[in-house]
Motif scaffolding. Structure first.
Motif, PDB file in Angstrom:
ATOM      1  N   THR A 217       0.796  -1.231   0.000  1.00 54.50           N
ATOM      2  CA  THR A 217       0.000   0.000   0.000  1.00 54.50           C
ATOM      3  C   THR A 217       0.828   1.280   0.000  1.00 54.50           C
ATOM      4  N   THR A 218       2.091   1.221   0.390  1.00 48.63           N
ATOM      5  CA  THR A 218       2.885   2.455   0.517  1.00 48.63           C
ATOM      6  C   THR A 218       3.904   2.652  -0.599  1.00 48.63           C
ATOM      7  N   SER A 219       4.246   1.594  -1.308  1.00 51.57           N
ATOM      8  CA  SER A 219       5.287   1.717  -2.328  1.00 51.57           C
ATOM      9  C   SER A 219       4.895   2.681  -3.431  1.00 51.57           C
ATOM     10  N   GLY A 220       3.607   2.740  -3.766  1.00 53.46           N
ATOM     11  CA  GLY A 220       3.158   3.639  -4.827  1.00 53.46           C
ATOM     12  C   GLY A 220       3.377   5.103  -4.490  1.00 53.46           C
ATOM     13  N   THR A 221       3.154   5.470  -3.242  1.00 54.60           N
ATOM     14  CA  THR A 221       3.361   6.865  -2.827  1.00 54.60           C
ATOM     15  C   THR A 221       4.831   7.259  -2.949  1.00 54.60           C
ATOM     16  N   PHE A 222       5.711   6.422  -2.421  1.00 52.93           N
ATOM     17  CA  PHE A 222       7.133   6.729  -2.486  1.00 52.93           C
ATOM     18  C   PHE A 222       7.670   6.616  -3.904  1.00 52.93           C
ATOM     19  N   MET A 223       7.015   5.807  -4.735  1.00 55.78           N
ATOM     20  CA  MET A 223       7.396   5.736  -6.139  1.00 55.78           C
ATOM     21  C   MET A 223       7.290   7.103  -6.798  1.00 55.78           C
ATOM     22  N   LEU A 224       6.244   7.863  -6.489  1.00 56.13           N
ATOM     23  CA  LEU A 224       6.082   9.194  -7.070  1.00 56.13           C
ATOM     24  C   LEU A 224       7.204  10.128  -6.658  1.00 56.13           C
ATOM     25  N   LEU A 225       7.650  10.025  -5.416  1.00 55.26           N
ATOM     26  CA  LEU A 225       8.770  10.852  -4.967  1.00 55.26           C
ATOM     27  C   LEU A 225      10.037  10.517  -5.740  1.00 55.26           C
ATOM     28  N   PHE A 226      10.283   9.233  -5.939  1.00 60.71           N
ATOM     29  CA  PHE A 226      11.471   8.831  -6.684  1.00 60.71           C
ATOM     30  C   PHE A 226      11.364   9.217  -8.159  1.00 60.71           C
ATOM     31  N   ILE A 227      10.162   9.160  -8.733  1.00 60.28           N
ATOM     32  CA  ILE A 227       9.981   9.565 -10.129  1.00 60.28           C
ATOM     33  C   ILE A 227      10.320  11.046 -10.288  1.00 60.28           C
ATOM     34  N   ALA A 228       9.828  11.871  -9.366  1.00 66.12           N
ATOM     35  CA  ALA A 228      10.130  13.303  -9.430  1.00 66.12           C
ATOM     36  C   ALA A 228      11.636  13.549  -9.319  1.00 66.12           C
ATOM     37  N   ALA A 229      12.305  12.805  -8.443  1.00 64.84           N
ATOM     38  CA  ALA A 229      13.749  12.977  -8.284  1.00 64.84           C
ATOM     39  C   ALA A 229      14.505  12.499  -9.526  1.00 64.84           C
ATOM     40  N   LEU A 230      14.070  11.397 -10.109  1.00 65.79           N
ATOM     41  CA  LEU A 230      14.723  10.886 -11.314  1.00 65.79           C
ATOM     42  C   LEU A 230      14.566  11.860 -12.478  1.00 65.79           C
ATOM     43  N   GLN A 231      13.391  12.453 -12.610  1.00 70.35           N
ATOM     44  CA  GLN A 231      13.176  13.411 -13.689  1.00 70.35           C
ATOM     45  C   GLN A 231      13.960  14.694 -13.469  1.00 70.35           C
ATOM     46  N   ALA A 232      14.219  15.025 -12.200  1.00 67.38           N
ATOM     47  CA  ALA A 232      15.007  16.229 -11.915  1.00 67.38           C
ATOM     48  C   ALA A 232      16.480  16.031 -12.258  1.00 67.38           C
ATOM     49  N   ILE A 233      16.944  14.784 -12.259  1.00 67.13           N
ATOM     50  CA  ILE A 233      18.347  14.532 -12.607  1.00 67.13           C
ATOM     51  C   ILE A 233      18.610  14.887 -14.064  1.00 67.13           C
ATOM     52  N   GLY A 234      17.664  14.554 -14.937  1.00 66.31           N
ATOM     53  CA  GLY A 234      17.811  14.909 -16.345  1.00 66.31           C
ATOM     54  C   GLY A 234      18.588  13.871 -17.126  1.00 66.31           C
ATOM     55  N   ASN A 235      18.460  13.948 -18.432  1.00 69.48           N
ATOM     56  CA  ASN A 235      19.125  12.991 -19.308  1.00 69.48           C
ATOM     57  C   ASN A 235      20.594  13.329 -19.541  1.00 69.48           C
ATOM     58  N   GLU A 236      20.985  14.610 -19.299  1.00 69.46           N
ATOM     59  CA  GLU A 236      22.362  15.001 -19.576  1.00 69.46           C
ATOM     60  C   GLU A 236      23.348  14.225 -18.707  1.00 69.46           C
ATOM     61  N   THR A 237      23.000  14.049 -17.431  1.00 64.30           N
ATOM     62  CA  THR A 237      23.883  13.312 -16.529  1.00 64.30           C
ATOM     63  C   THR A 237      24.021  11.862 -16.968  1.00 64.30           C
ATOM     64  N   GLU A 238      22.898  11.270 -17.357  1.00 60.36           N
ATOM     65  CA  GLU A 238      22.917   9.891 -17.844  1.00 60.36           C
ATOM     66  C   GLU A 238      23.777   9.766 -19.105  1.00 60.36           C
ATOM     67  N   GLU A 239      23.625  10.705 -20.008  1.00 68.63           N
ATOM     68  CA  GLU A 239      24.390  10.658 -21.253  1.00 68.63           C
ATOM     69  C   GLU A 239      25.880  10.883 -21.002  1.00 68.63           C
ATOM     70  N   ALA A 240      26.217  11.712 -20.030  1.00 74.04           N
ATOM     71  CA  ALA A 240      27.626  11.917 -19.686  1.00 74.04           C
ATOM     72  C   ALA A 240      28.251  10.628 -19.174  1.00 74.04           C
ATOM     73  N   GLY A 241      27.506   9.888 -18.357  1.00 77.25           N
ATOM     74  CA  GLY A 241      27.999   8.602 -17.879  1.00 77.25           C
ATOM     75  C   GLY A 241      28.178   7.607 -19.010  1.00 77.25           C
ATOM     76  N   MET A 242      27.273   7.619 -19.985  1.00 77.73           N
ATOM     77  CA  MET A 242      27.392   6.726 -21.132  1.00 77.73           C
ATOM     78  C   MET A 242      28.621   7.068 -21.959  1.00 77.73           C
ATOM     79  N   MET A 243      28.896   8.346 -22.125  1.00 80.44           N
ATOM     80  CA  MET A 243      30.077   8.757 -22.889  1.00 80.44           C
ATOM     81  C   MET A 243      31.369   8.353 -22.188  1.00 80.44           C
ATOM     82  N   ASP A 244      31.337   8.269 -20.864  1.00 78.16           N
ATOM     83  CA  ASP A 244      32.514   7.831 -20.111  1.00 78.16           C
ATOM     84  C   ASP A 244      32.660   6.319 -20.091  1.00 78.16           C
ATOM     85  N   GLY A 245      31.718   5.616 -20.728  1.00 80.84           N
ATOM     86  CA  GLY A 245      31.813   4.163 -20.812  1.00 80.84           C
ATOM     87  C   GLY A 245      31.173   3.416 -19.676  1.00 80.84           C
TER      88      GLY A 245
END
Length: 366
Positions: A217-245
């Motif tokens: 019953t509680t995982s869904g609520t905290f899932m929304l918090l993590f989704i907001a945090a993941l979207q705030a990180i942005g794709n640029e950071t992910e792509e930088a890590g991919m470029m570093d291998g």
């Protein structure tokens, strides 16, 4: 002249701000702070539940209510020890599980290649907005002796337990399967009226069902918090890590998870508070049974005050629970604090020590 005008303008703005805040302050004071102060007085008095707790026939008894719970060794102490043991296992299992599950769900839903994201978000979040009483009633049916869970287990050749009527601890069950039925050295020592052997029993089968329900019953609520945090990180950071291998797991471990630390702290804090305050599921489901293996401090506080008319003990349990929550929150804050936050404080303390030492040596030189 200009300074006087500026000062009067600032005073007027402050007054207007306090006027806007006054309704909220009044409501919080009337319905939050005043009841808390009254409960604090009840916890150190012999109020019997009739009339005003501030009447002249109500006496101050000091820490007697707290002593009867923590040190006397009678039934109140044993009940509190039992409730505390049950809740400790509830916290130790629910908080990590709901945090991990909610993070996994958030990562899954946040995938760019995933279609129908709105559907999955709604589906995962729906149990969180459903009444806990309704979920508990549903859980009582699902985990009943002839319910769907035991039916599925029977297909696998497993004889399922009578979940909400089974008081056996899962750790004791596992040890009995290995031939260990009792350890005398642990059984001969008590803590809060409960033997150390019983403290190590693990959550009962009945409490395990409540643990699964809490994660559901509680995982869904905290899932929304993590989704907001993941979207705030942005794709640029992910792509930088991919470029570093860096691979997917490496990016998640060394880039995503460290950047989610503030959200993890929030999720863990909310999870701790919610788990230590679990009440409505117990009240609706088992009312502490079987054999008090689902008893929690929150339900014990209610039962002591409203059913047994031990209002002082009920209020004392509530305040002990409050201090437990505060202690765990501060401990968690200490464990999860960022090293970058600690280093500036240490450098500042060193500078102050050096400055003090220089000032002392200068005085001695004079």
């Amino acid at each position: 002249m200009m300074a006087t005008k500026h000062s009067s303008r600032t005073t007027g703005q402050n007054l207007a701000g306090w006027l806007f805040l006054s309704p909220v302050i009044l409501i919080l004071g009337l319905f939050l702070f005043v009841p808390v102060l009254m409960a604090a007085w009840v916890s150190v008095s012999d109020w019997g539940g009739r009339g005003s707790p501030f009447s002249s026939n109500v006496s101050f008894v000091g820490a007697n209510n707290y002593a009867s719970i923590l040190t006397d060794g009678g039934l109140p102490t044993r009940d509190f020890g039992t409730a505390l043991r049950n809740n400790v296992y509830y916290v130790l299992l629910v908080v990590p599980l709901q945090t991990i599950v909610s993070l996994i769900l958030a990562v899954f839903v946040n995938q760019r290649i995933l279609k129908a994201k709105s559907f999955f978000r709604t589906a995962f979040y729906f149990p969180s907005v459903t009444s806990s009483v309704a979920i508990t009633v549903l859980w009582l049916f699902v985990f009943s002796y002839t319910g769907p869970v035991n039916k599925v287990l029977s297909w696998l050749g497993i004889h399922g337990p009578n979940w909400f009527q089974d008081p056996r601890g899962i750790v004791h069950l596992a040890l009995s399967g290995l031939g260990v039925n009792k350890v005398s050295a642990l059984a001969d020592h008590n803590l809060l009226g409960i033997s150390l052997w019983d403290w190590l029993s693990g959550p009962s089968v009945a409490m395990t069902a409540f643990i699964l329900m809490a994660v559901f019953t509680t995982s869904g609520t905290f899932m929304l918090l993590f989704i907001a945090a993941l979207q705030a990180i942005g794709n640029e950071t992910e792509e930088a890590g991919m470029m570093d291998g860096a691979g997917a797991l490496q990016r998640f471990r060394y880039i995503t998870v460290p950047m989610l630390k503030p959200t993890v702290f929030t999720v863990l804090t909310l999870g701790l508070i919610g788990c230590w305050q679990v009440f409505d599921q117990i009240y609706t489901g088992t009312q502490g049974g079987p054999a008090k293996t689902t008893l929690t401090p929150a339900y014990l506080s209610f039962n002591s005050a409203f059913n047994n008319q031990q209002w002082g003990q009920g209020a004392a349990i509530a305040f002990i629970l409050f201090f437990i929550i505060v202690a765990f929150t501060l401990l968690q804050r200490l464990m999860l604090r960022d090293k970058d936050e600690v280093r500036p404080r240490k450098r500042k303390a060193r500078r102050q020590q050096v400055a003090l030492a220089n000032a002392t040596s200068a005085k001695e030189g004079k």
